[in-house]
Scaffold this motif. Structure first.
Motif, PDB file in Angstrom:
ATOM      1  N   LEU A   1      83.772  61.975  24.414  1.00 50.42           N
ATOM      2  CA  LEU A   1      83.249  62.598  23.193  1.00 50.42           C
ATOM      3  C   LEU A   1      81.874  63.225  23.410  1.00 50.42           C
ATOM      4  O   LEU A   1      81.613  64.337  22.947  1.00 50.42           O
ATOM      5  CB  LEU A   1      83.147  61.579  22.061  1.00 50.42           C
ATOM      6  CG  LEU A   1      84.435  61.043  21.487  1.00 50.42           C
ATOM      7  CD1 LEU A   1      84.132  60.089  20.343  1.00 50.42           C
ATOM      8  CD2 LEU A   1      85.334  62.162  21.014  1.00 50.42           C
ATOM      9  N   LEU A   2      80.996  62.528  24.100  1.00 45.46           N
ATOM     10  CA  LEU A   2      79.659  63.055  24.322  1.00 45.46           C
ATOM     11  C   LEU A   2      79.729  64.341  25.142  1.00 45.46           C
ATOM     12  O   LEU A   2      79.051  65.319  24.829  1.00 45.46           O
ATOM     13  CB  LEU A   2      78.778  62.011  25.017  1.00 45.46           C
ATOM     14  CG  LEU A   2      77.285  62.207  24.937  1.00 45.46           C
ATOM     15  CD1 LEU A   2      76.808  62.342  23.499  1.00 45.46           C
ATOM     16  CD2 LEU A   2      76.566  61.052  25.624  1.00 45.46           C
ATOM     17  N   GLY A   3      80.579  64.351  26.151  1.00 42.76           N
ATOM     18  CA  GLY A   3      80.779  65.561  26.942  1.00 42.76           C
ATOM     19  C   GLY A   3      81.337  66.702  26.113  1.00 42.76           C
ATOM     20  O   GLY A   3      80.928  67.854  26.258  1.00 42.76           O
ATOM     21  N   ALA A   4      82.275  66.386  25.227  1.00 42.32           N
ATOM     22  CA  ALA A   4      82.849  67.417  24.357  1.00 42.32           C
ATOM     23  C   ALA A   4      81.795  67.966  23.402  1.00 42.32           C
ATOM     24  O   ALA A   4      81.727  69.179  23.164  1.00 42.32           O
ATOM     25  CB  ALA A   4      84.039  66.859  23.582  1.00 42.32           C
ATOM     26  N   LEU A   5      80.969  67.083  22.852  1.00 38.22           N
ATOM     27  CA  LEU A   5      79.905  67.535  21.945  1.00 38.22           C
ATOM     28  C   LEU A   5      78.896  68.436  22.658  1.00 38.22           C
ATOM     29  O   LEU A   5      78.367  69.365  22.073  1.00 38.22           O
ATOM     30  CB  LEU A   5      79.178  66.330  21.341  1.00 38.22           C
ATOM     31  CG  LEU A   5      79.957  65.547  20.303  1.00 38.22           C
ATOM     32  CD1 LEU A   5      79.224  64.257  19.958  1.00 38.22           C
ATOM     33  CD2 LEU A   5      80.202  66.374  19.058  1.00 38.22           C
ATOM     34  N   ARG A   6      78.646  68.141  23.923  1.00 36.71           N
ATOM     35  CA  ARG A   6      77.694  68.927  24.702  1.00 36.71           C
ATOM     36  C   ARG A   6      78.316  70.156  25.352  1.00 36.71           C
ATOM     37  O   ARG A   6      77.621  70.935  25.994  1.00 36.71           O
ATOM     38  CB  ARG A   6      77.077  68.047  25.787  1.00 36.71           C
ATOM     39  CG  ARG A   6      76.202  66.954  25.233  1.00 36.71           C
ATOM     40  CD  ARG A   6      75.689  66.067  26.330  1.00 36.71           C
ATOM     41  NE  ARG A   6      74.744  65.090  25.802  1.00 36.71           N
ATOM     42  CZ  ARG A   6      74.394  63.996  26.433  1.00 36.71           C
ATOM     43  NH1 ARG A   6      74.894  63.706  27.632  1.00 36.71           N
ATOM     44  NH2 ARG A   6      73.530  63.162  25.882  1.00 36.71           N
ATOM     45  N   GLY A   7      79.639  70.317  25.226  1.00 35.05           N
ATOM     46  CA  GLY A   7      80.322  71.457  25.828  1.00 35.05           C
ATOM     47  C   GLY A   7      80.608  71.272  27.311  1.00 35.05           C
ATOM     48  O   GLY A   7      81.015  72.202  27.993  1.00 35.05           O
ATOM     49  N   ALA A   8      80.434  70.057  27.822  1.00 32.26           N
ATOM     50  CA  ALA A   8      80.653  69.787  29.241  1.00 32.26           C
ATOM     51  C   ALA A   8      82.052  69.236  29.524  1.00 32.26           C
ATOM     52  O   ALA A   8      82.431  69.086  30.679  1.00 32.26           O
ATOM     53  CB  ALA A   8      79.602  68.799  29.746  1.00 32.26           C
ATOM     54  N   ALA A   9      82.814  68.909  28.498  1.00 29.17           N
ATOM     55  CA  ALA A   9      84.172  68.384  28.651  1.00 29.17           C
ATOM     56  C   ALA A   9      85.049  69.005  27.570  1.00 29.17           C
ATOM     57  O   ALA A   9      84.551  69.398  26.515  1.00 29.17           O
ATOM     58  CB  ALA A   9      84.163  66.859  28.515  1.00 29.17           C
ATOM     59  N   PRO A  10      86.338  69.100  27.839  1.00 28.02           N
ATOM     60  CA  PRO A  10      87.221  69.680  26.817  1.00 28.02           C
ATOM     61  C   PRO A  10      87.352  68.759  25.610  1.00 28.02           C
ATOM     62  O   PRO A  10      87.207  67.543  25.727  1.00 28.02           O
ATOM     63  CB  PRO A  10      88.570  69.809  27.534  1.00 28.02           C
ATOM     64  CG  PRO A  10      88.515  68.792  28.626  1.00 28.02           C
ATOM     65  CD  PRO A  10      87.073  68.684  29.028  1.00 28.02           C
ATOM     66  N   GLU A  11      87.623  69.355  24.463  1.00 32.58           N
ATOM     67  CA  GLU A  11      87.887  68.557  23.271  1.00 32.58           C
ATOM     68  C   GLU A  11      89.292  67.991  23.363  1.00 32.58           C
ATOM     69  O   GLU A  11      90.136  68.512  24.086  1.00 32.58           O
ATOM     70  CB  GLU A  11      87.751  69.424  22.013  1.00 32.58           C
ATOM     71  CG  GLU A  11      86.327  69.844  21.752  1.00 32.58           C
ATOM     72  CD  GLU A  11      86.160  70.529  20.414  1.00 32.58           C
ATOM     73  OE1 GLU A  11      87.024  70.354  19.540  1.00 32.58           O
ATOM     74  OE2 GLU A  11      85.150  71.216  20.245  1.00 32.58           O
ATOM     75  N   ARG A  12      89.524  66.949  22.637  1.00 27.36           N
ATOM     76  CA  ARG A  12      90.850  66.338  22.609  1.00 27.36           C
ATOM     77  C   ARG A  12      91.800  67.289  21.883  1.00 27.36           C
ATOM     78  O   ARG A  12      91.509  67.753  20.794  1.00 27.36           O
ATOM     79  CB  ARG A  12      90.768  65.002  21.881  1.00 27.36           C
ATOM     80  CG  ARG A  12      92.106  64.325  21.742  1.00 27.36           C
ATOM     81  CD  ARG A  12      91.996  63.039  20.970  1.00 27.36           C
ATOM     82  NE  ARG A  12      91.755  61.938  21.907  1.00 27.36           N
ATOM     83  CZ  ARG A  12      90.792  61.038  21.761  1.00 27.36           C
ATOM     84  NH1 ARG A  12      89.979  61.089  20.746  1.00 27.36           N
ATOM     85  NH2 ARG A  12      90.651  60.070  22.638  1.00 27.36           N
ATOM     86  N   GLU A  13      92.942  67.549  22.500  1.00 32.86           N
ATOM     87  CA  GLU A  13      93.938  68.446  21.894  1.00 32.86           C
ATOM     88  C   GLU A  13      94.722  67.756  20.791  1.00 32.86           C
ATOM     89  O   GLU A  13      95.027  68.339  19.761  1.00 32.86           O
ATOM     90  CB  GLU A  13      94.924  68.938  22.966  1.00 32.86           C
ATOM     91  CG  GLU A  13      96.032  69.792  22.401  1.00 32.86           C
ATOM     92  CD  GLU A  13      97.126  70.080  23.413  1.00 32.86           C
ATOM     93  OE1 GLU A  13      98.254  70.334  22.973  1.00 32.86           O
ATOM     94  OE2 GLU A  13      96.862  70.051  24.617  1.00 32.86           O
ATOM     95  N   ALA A  14      95.051  66.498  21.032  1.00 31.73           N
ATOM     96  CA  ALA A  14      95.859  65.751  20.069  1.00 31.73           C
ATOM     97  C   ALA A  14      95.418  64.297  20.087  1.00 31.73           C
ATOM     98  O   ALA A  14      94.834  63.827  21.063  1.00 31.73           O
ATOM     99  CB  ALA A  14      97.338  65.854  20.419  1.00 31.73           C
TER     100      ALA A  14
END
Length: 124
Positions: A32-45
């Motif tokens: 989640l932290l990576g997704a919030l920072r744009g460093a990891a993909p968001e969860r698709e489902a």
């Protein structure tokens, strides 16, 4: 002071805490932290379950975008009851769109089946 509409689950909390400490360990969660920072993909489902598979109490939920599929499986009768809800509606849990949107039911069911195969215990 901002909101994020990404999908999150309780299984993400351990990874969130360890990532915030500088030593990320996701276990079964999503970054989640990576997704919030744009460093990891968001969860698709997001897939959630209640009860023990094979029992009358077992229920499964699959969420992707604005769609939510709920499956209730009755092992006594070998039947599955499915409902599909469009979460962008004012009262999303009231209307069942399963009959009108069979393609979305198939897509979300396939996601659940794929996930279930990936977490099944392997015979050694």
């Amino acid at each position: 002071n901002s909101r994020h509409a990404g999908l999150a689950a309780l299984t993400d909390l351990f990874g969130l805490a360890t990532a915030a400490s500088g030593k990320p360990e996701l276990r079964d969660g999503h970054n989640l932290l990576g997704a919030l920072r744009g460093a990891a993909p968001e969860r698709e489902a997001l897939i959630g379950m209640f009860g023990t598979p094979g029992t009358r109490q077992f229920k499964c939920m699959v969420r992707r975008g604005d769609w939510k599929l709920i499956s209730v499986i009755n092992p006594r009768t070998s039947t599955t009851r499915v409902s599909l809800h469009y979460l962008a509606e004012p009262k999303p849990e009231v209307n069942d769109h399963a009959e009108a949107k069979p393609e979305i039911v198939r897509e979300l069911t396939a996601l659940h089946e794929s996930w279930a195969r990936s977490v099944e215990p392997k015979n050694v």
